[in-house]
Design a protein around this motif. Structure first.
Motif, PDB file in Angstrom:
ATOM      1  N   ALA A 153       0.855  -1.185   0.000  1.00 56.02           N
ATOM      2  CA  ALA A 153       0.000   0.000   0.000  1.00 56.02           C
ATOM      3  C   ALA A 153       0.885   1.227   0.000  1.00 56.02           C
ATOM      4  O   ALA A 153       2.082   1.169   0.329  1.00 56.02           O
ATOM      5  CB  ALA A 153      -0.940   0.018   1.212  1.00 56.02           C
ATOM      6  N   ALA A 154       0.274   2.356  -0.372  1.00 59.72           N
ATOM      7  CA  ALA A 154       0.917   3.655  -0.238  1.00 59.72           C
ATOM      8  C   ALA A 154      -0.081   4.592   0.415  1.00 59.72           C
ATOM      9  O   ALA A 154      -1.284   4.507   0.160  1.00 59.72           O
ATOM     10  CB  ALA A 154       1.354   4.204  -1.604  1.00 59.72           C
ATOM     11  N   ILE A 155       0.410   5.465   1.291  1.00 58.04           N
ATOM     12  CA  ILE A 155      -0.469   6.402   1.978  1.00 58.04           C
ATOM     13  C   ILE A 155       0.061   7.816   1.806  1.00 58.04           C
ATOM     14  O   ILE A 155       1.240   8.029   1.497  1.00 58.04           O
ATOM     15  CB  ILE A 155      -0.615   6.074   3.482  1.00 58.04           C
ATOM     16  N   LEU A 156      -0.816   8.784   1.987  1.00 63.14           N
ATOM     17  CA  LEU A 156      -0.417  10.185   2.032  1.00 63.14           C
ATOM     18  C   LEU A 156      -1.379  10.914   2.971  1.00 63.14           C
ATOM     19  O   LEU A 156      -2.410  10.382   3.387  1.00 63.14           O
ATOM     20  CB  LEU A 156      -0.395  10.813   0.639  1.00 63.14           C
ATOM     21  N   TRP A 157      -1.011  12.147   3.312  1.00 59.24           N
ATOM     22  CA  TRP A 157      -1.780  12.952   4.276  1.00 59.24           C
ATOM     23  C   TRP A 157      -2.143  14.262   3.587  1.00 59.24           C
ATOM     24  O   TRP A 157      -1.364  15.207   3.566  1.00 59.24           O
ATOM     25  CB  TRP A 157      -0.952  13.167   5.547  1.00 59.24           C
ATOM     26  N   SER A 158      -3.328  14.314   3.020  1.00 54.61           N
ATOM     27  CA  SER A 158      -3.710  15.396   2.121  1.00 54.61           C
ATOM     28  C   SER A 158      -4.102  16.673   2.849  1.00 54.61           C
ATOM     29  O   SER A 158      -4.914  16.651   3.780  1.00 54.61           O
ATOM     30  CB  SER A 158      -4.878  14.947   1.242  1.00 54.61           C
ATOM     31  N   ASP A 159      -3.552  17.795   2.373  1.00 55.45           N
ATOM     32  CA  ASP A 159      -3.972  19.117   2.827  1.00 55.45           C
ATOM     33  C   ASP A 159      -4.833  19.815   1.785  1.00 55.45           C
ATOM     34  O   ASP A 159      -5.181  20.987   1.956  1.00 55.45           O
ATOM     35  CB  ASP A 159      -2.750  19.987   3.136  1.00 55.45           C
ATOM     36  N   VAL A 160      -5.156  19.116   0.696  1.00 59.29           N
ATOM     37  CA  VAL A 160      -5.943  19.728  -0.382  1.00 59.29           C
ATOM     38  C   VAL A 160      -7.263  18.987  -0.571  1.00 59.29           C
ATOM     39  O   VAL A 160      -7.827  18.983  -1.667  1.00 59.29           O
ATOM     40  CB  VAL A 160      -5.139  19.769  -1.698  1.00 59.29           C
ATOM     41  N   GLY A 161      -7.769  18.395   0.493  1.00 58.89           N
ATOM     42  CA  GLY A 161      -9.082  17.788   0.440  1.00 58.89           C
ATOM     43  C   GLY A 161      -9.080  16.296   0.196  1.00 58.89           C
ATOM     44  O   GLY A 161      -8.031  15.660   0.022  1.00 58.89           O
ATOM     45  N   SER A 162     -10.285  15.737   0.168  1.00 59.73           N
ATOM     46  CA  SER A 162     -10.444  14.280   0.127  1.00 59.73           C
ATOM     47  C   SER A 162     -10.564  13.721  -1.282  1.00 59.73           C
ATOM     48  O   SER A 162     -10.560  12.496  -1.449  1.00 59.73           O
ATOM     49  CB  SER A 162     -11.697  13.887   0.920  1.00 59.73           C
ATOM     50  N   THR A 163     -10.680  14.580  -2.303  1.00 60.75           N
ATOM     51  CA  THR A 163     -10.937  14.075  -3.646  1.00 60.75           C
ATOM     52  C   THR A 163      -9.753  14.209  -4.603  1.00 60.75           C
ATOM     53  O   THR A 163      -9.633  13.422  -5.543  1.00 60.75           O
ATOM     54  CB  THR A 163     -12.153  14.766  -4.273  1.00 60.75           C
TER      55      THR A 163
END
Length: 436
Positions: A153-163
């Motif tokens: 898997a790969a993950i990230l932590w978005s500051d530009v929303g969920s879409t």
């Protein structure tokens, strides 16, 4: 307007391209904190000090033209390769989890879809090949296979929303980085004045150092939980304990669950980032030796029962033999221990809060001592709040503490956990220690 992405590919960045990535990143993240040279110096210090950046674990990837692979970048990002545990075929197996960070496009290339295409192609460098669909013909030839581990898997932590990152699909149709709102909650706990401790005072620091040297705890009465500081040099031993607990938890998890393995230096990631980037008041945080966690010890019979919200807290409950389950443990006196990790500061996550990165075995009886300790850390750092990320279940022990506020993290600057799954299912841990 349709754009021809087949002229692009993704490569491991050369030193010159790594600098281009840094120059692009300085625009949104560095200009308010000093010169480009300072920004670059901070990055160099972090990478030299963090175990999580060694032995190829940190890679910068660049979207480039196929006819100029060593030249200009059109978008770029970092990946951190981290150990993981996966429940597969009924057994817990070691695997790899990639954390995507610092996705940035040079200003002159904004709004052309380059970041999206970078992350779409990057799946074909990160995922186990058996989990990947055929590379879309419209994207040109697939990137050449590179040596190195692949992940589940790969993950990230978005500051530009969920879409936005959900459009970074795996192939033509498989989901990109999807946000599960059940895993994206936040809790904010008010902190109080710690007995007159002054913001940034060396007296507060000396007190914590003295506490370590003397083995001083926060025990105030015979039936209260005691707390002892954890320092960065303690984290390898803490990681080994948490890995054993994670394996026990994964034994009971559903098939396909993936969870980060605390080993590999990841537990130190947020504190190290905060120490070098958050130069609050110009204090030399790297030399101060601030604690990064607590061991909390609740006397026998006090760690079970309702949490701060009055709900049953199953995390620290002991079995008939008196042994705590995977979330906590009992010592030779029957006391139940919990581990809480934190970063005194990290402006990239929250500039005004002590950040609780991981809680393990926390129960209602531990919470008063935890809050008193966080008051000390918050007073030194100048913060009046403590913040934690996770699911409702992961945050439950703190619900109701001092009127803590809980809710869904915001779309903008919410550090929303998005997951690209390469044949796995749910994520078993959504707390802040895995942030990047």
């Amino acid at each position: 307007m349709s754009r021809d992405y087949s002229v692009f590919t993704v490569v491991r960045a050369s030193p010159a391209q790594v600098r281009q990535h840094a120059e692009a990143g300085y625009v949104p993240w560095g200009r308010s904190r000093g010169s480009f040279e300072d920004y670059l110096c901070v990055s160099t210090l972090e990478h030299a000090e963090g175990e999580w950046a060694r032995d190829g674990a940190l890679t910068v990837w660049a979207l480039v033209r196929r006819d100029d692979p060593e030249g200009e970048i059109y978008s770029a990002c970092e990946t951190y390769r981290r150990p993981a545990l996966v429940k597969c075929a009924g057994a817990v197996q070691a695997d790899v989890l990639f954390n995507i960070a610092s996705v940035v496009t040079p200003v002159k290339h904004h709004r052309k879809g380059y970041a999206t295409h970078l992350l779409r192609v990057l799946h074909y460098h990160l995922a186990h090949p058996s989990a990947l669909p055929q590379f879309p013909a419209a994207w040109g030839a697939p990137p050449p296979a590179l040596a190195g581990p692949r992940g589940a898997a790969a993950i990230l932590w978005s500051d530009v929303g969920s879409t936005f990152y959900s459009r970074c699909t795996v192939g033509d149709a498989l989901p990109g980085y999807t946000v599960d709102w059940a895993e994206n909650h936040v809790i904010e706990v008010p902190l109080e004045s710690a007995g007159g401790t002054q913001q940034g005072s060396t007296a507060a620091l000396e007190g914590s150092a003295a506490a370590r040297q003397a083995g001083l705890s926060f025990r105030e009465s015979s039936d209260a939980a005691a707390a002892d500081w954890i320092y960065e040099h303690d984290l390898p031993a803490v990681a080994a304990e948490l890995t054993r607990a994670a394996r026990a938890r994964m034994d009971r998890a559903e098939e396909g669950t993936i969870m980060g393995d605390p080993r590999g230096g990841t537990l130190a990631f947020v504190p190290v980032k905060g120490r070098h980037v958050d130069l609050v008041r110009g204090l030399p945080r790297a030399e101060l030796g601030l604690p990064v966690g607590l061991r909390l010890n609740a006397p026998a019979g006090r760690a079970h029962g309702p949490s701060a919200a009055g709900k049953a807290n199953e995390a620290g409950e002991a079995n008939e033999a008196g042994e705590a389950n995977e979330a906590g443990k009992t010592d030779e006196t029957g006391n139940t221990t919990a581990t809480v990790l934190f970063a005194p500061a990290c402006i990239m996550i929250d500039p005004a809060a002590v950040l609780l990165t991981h809680t393990h075995g926390l129960a209602a009886a531990h919470v008063p001592a935890l809050l008193r300790a966080l008051d000390v850390v918050g007073a030194w750092a100048g913060h009046r709040r403590a913040v934690a990320f996770g699911s409702d279940a992961e945050l439950a022990p703190l619900v109701g503490a001092r009127g803590a506020r809980t809710g869904r993290r915001p779309e903008r600057d919410g550090h929303l956990l998005g997951v690209a799954r390469y044949g796995v299912g749910r994520v078993g841990d959504a707390t802040m220690w895995q942030w990047a």
